[in-house]
Design an enzyme around this catalytic site. Structure first.
Site, PDB file in Angstrom:
ATOM      1  N   ARG A   1       0.845  -1.203   0.000  1.00 36.16           N
ATOM      2  CA  ARG A   1       0.000   0.000   0.000  1.00 36.16           C
ATOM      3  C   ARG A   1       0.878   1.250   0.000  1.00 36.16           C
ATOM      4  O   ARG A   1       0.599   2.222  -0.685  1.00 36.16           O
ATOM      5  CB  ARG A   1      -0.944  -0.005   1.218  1.00 36.16           C
ATOM      6  CG  ARG A   1      -1.943  -1.148   1.194  1.00 36.16           C
ATOM      7  CD  ARG A   1      -3.033  -0.989   2.244  1.00 36.16           C
ATOM      8  NE  ARG A   1      -2.586  -1.148   3.626  1.00 36.16           N
ATOM      9  CZ  ARG A   1      -2.556  -2.296   4.291  1.00 36.16           C
ATOM     10  NH1 ARG A   1      -2.954  -3.417   3.690  1.00 36.16           N
ATOM     11  NH2 ARG A   1      -2.152  -2.351   5.546  1.00 36.16           N
TER      12      ARG A   1
ATOM     13  N   GLU B   1     -19.313  15.177   2.357  1.00 39.32           N
ATOM     14  CA  GLU B   1     -19.617  14.226   1.272  1.00 39.32           C
ATOM     15  C   GLU B   1     -20.860  13.393   1.558  1.00 39.32           C
ATOM     16  O   GLU B   1     -20.770  12.347   2.212  1.00 39.32           O
ATOM     17  CB  GLU B   1     -18.417  13.288   1.031  1.00 39.32           C
ATOM     18  CG  GLU B   1     -18.689  12.294  -0.106  1.00 39.32           C
ATOM     19  CD  GLU B   1     -17.548  11.307  -0.367  1.00 39.32           C
ATOM     20  OE1 GLU B   1     -16.590  11.262   0.425  1.00 39.32           O
ATOM     21  OE2 GLU B   1     -17.645  10.579  -1.361  1.00 39.32           O
TER      22      GLU B   1
ATOM     23  N   LYS C   1     -18.825  17.592  -1.552  1.00 39.85           N
ATOM     24  CA  LYS C   1     -18.449  16.486  -2.439  1.00 39.85           C
ATOM     25  C   LYS C   1     -19.679  15.623  -2.689  1.00 39.85           C
ATOM     26  O   LYS C   1     -19.946  14.664  -1.949  1.00 39.85           O
ATOM     27  CB  LYS C   1     -17.311  15.671  -1.789  1.00 39.85           C
ATOM     28  CG  LYS C   1     -16.883  14.455  -2.606  1.00 39.85           C
ATOM     29  CD  LYS C   1     -15.545  13.908  -2.141  1.00 39.85           C
ATOM     30  CE  LYS C   1     -15.205  12.616  -2.822  1.00 39.85           C
ATOM     31  NZ  LYS C   1     -13.811  12.195  -2.608  1.00 39.85           N
TER      32      LYS C   1
HETATM   33  P1  13P Z   1     -14.791   7.452  -5.873  1.00 33.09           P
HETATM   34  O1  13P Z   1     -14.358   8.603  -6.756  1.00 33.09           O
HETATM   35  O2  13P Z   1     -14.122   6.157  -6.193  1.00 33.09           O
HETATM   36  O3  13P Z   1     -16.274   7.377  -5.749  1.00 33.09           O
HETATM   37  O4  13P Z   1     -14.277   7.791  -4.419  1.00 33.09           O
HETATM   38  C1  13P Z   1     -14.382   9.078  -3.961  1.00 33.09           C
HETATM   39  C2  13P Z   1     -14.389   9.059  -2.488  1.00 33.09           C
HETATM   40  O5  13P Z   1     -13.570   9.668  -1.852  1.00 33.09           O
HETATM   41  C3  13P Z   1     -15.427   8.273  -1.821  1.00 33.09           C
HETATM   42  O6  13P Z   1     -15.467   8.607  -0.485  1.00 33.09           O
END
Ligand code: 13P
Length: 341
Positions: free
Chosen positions: A46, A177, A219
């Protein structure tokens, strides 16, 4: 409560031509992504993978910030430089995922609430000391029979706002988000309606909890039909519906909207962002990206866990970063996608 530096950080994260790399997959999530490609998920693998991304030459032209995971913010490059420092030296702002994941919401079968508020004030102080200047918290909303419930929306909006208020107190820009998932056979209209009500409940909670809108980034998901919906939407339809939905629900005081990719094909995620940035009409916020899968997919595949493929992985990552950077200016073209200027 909040300081002008937070506004400057938020603006820098949505600077013209740039967006955010989400490299904050939790250990189980990155394991899932690695396993799909036959890569073993050890701490060292990782580290090497994230180092490959963060040291790709020239990405600072397109990447304003990187969201790290708890393990990653503590890791170092081969030369002993801590990852937040590796990023800062390139003018890229380090950030940190601080939620502890979406867990089943009691009394609401099939729905989830994101945990991680206990002890958050102390964790934010520690992450700030490790170099983070912004943070992320993801809530997950599912569309289905009877879902989402008002209870689920309230619980997630409340937690997002508590997180955002604590971030601003700590001197970190919160990325808020609320993700409406693409899973299901719902129509684009249903996604529009759910996204609108989700965003309205989030902004109501942010106001109730005295969060400064100028000092955060949103987001959200794009407005899309479910992956199993028989009628898929055109790029133009997605762009139009997404911006129309945001105009109804996102206050103009918010400096930027940084979309998640959510499982869209890489080129679709870029094309949708590009199309939104070509729309005329009111658009009070920067429209940018904060992609994980849509920026990393081809890079992870090209690398495949092998040291000899680092250059190929970096080339693939640079290409997606460049295409999405172009989408910020509405300059993404088929020629650019094929690798021509
Ligand atoms: P994805 O763009 O793969 O949806 O991931 C964005 C993200 O940070 C999800 O929490």
């Amino acid at each position: 409560m909040t300081t002008p530096e937070l506004g400057l950080t938020a603006e820098a994260l949505v600077a013209p031509g740039k967006g955010i790399l989400a490299a904050d997959e939790s250990a189980p999530t990155i394991e899932k992504r690695f396993r799909a490609l036959g890569i073993e998920s050890t701490e060292e693998k990782r580290r090497v993978y994230r180092q490959m991304l963060f040291t790709t030459a020239g990405i600072e032209e397109f990447i304003s910030g990187v969201i790290l995971f708890d393990e990653t913010i503590r890791q170092k490059a081969d030369d002993g430089t801590a990852f937040p420092e590796v990023l800062s030296r390139q003018g890229i702002i380090p950030g940190i995922k601080v939620d502890k994941g979406a867990k089943p919401l009691a009394g609401a079968p099939g729905e989830k609430v994101t945990e991680g508020l206990d002890g958050l004030r102390e964790r934010l102080a520690e992450y700030k000391g490790l170099g983070a200047r912004f943070a992320k918290w993801r809530a997950v909303i599912t569309i289905g029979g009877g879902m989402p419930s008002a209870y689920c929306l309230d619980a997630n909006a409340h937690a997002l706002a508590r997180y955002a208020a604590l971030c601003q107190e700590a001197g970190l820009v919160p990325i808020v988000e609320p993700e409406v998932l693409m899973d299901g056979d719902h129509t684009i209209e249903r996604c529009f309606d759910v996204t609108e009500v989700v965003l309205q409940s989030v902004f109501r909670a942010l106001r109730d909890q005295r969060v400064t809108l100028e000092h955060l980034l949103l987001k959200p998901n794009m407005v899309l039909p479910g992956t199993d919906c028989p009628r898929q939407a055109s790029v133009a339809e997605v762009a139009e519906a997404t911006v129309r939905c945001l105009l109804r629900a996102v206050p103009a005081a918010v400096p930027g909207v940084v979309f998640l990719s959510g499982g869209q094909a890489e080129e679709d995620a870029t094309a949708h962002l590009n199309a939104m940035n070509t729309l005329t009409g009111p658009r009070p916020w920067q429209l940018s990206f904060s992609y994980a899968r849509a920026l990393q997919g081809p890079a992870m595949k090209a690398w495949g866990g092998e040291a000899r493929n680092i250059a190929a992985g970096q080339k693939a990552f640079y290409h997606r970063a460049r295409c999405n950077g172009a989408a910020r200016y509405a300059r993404y073209t088929p020629e650019l996608e094929r690798g021509r200027p």
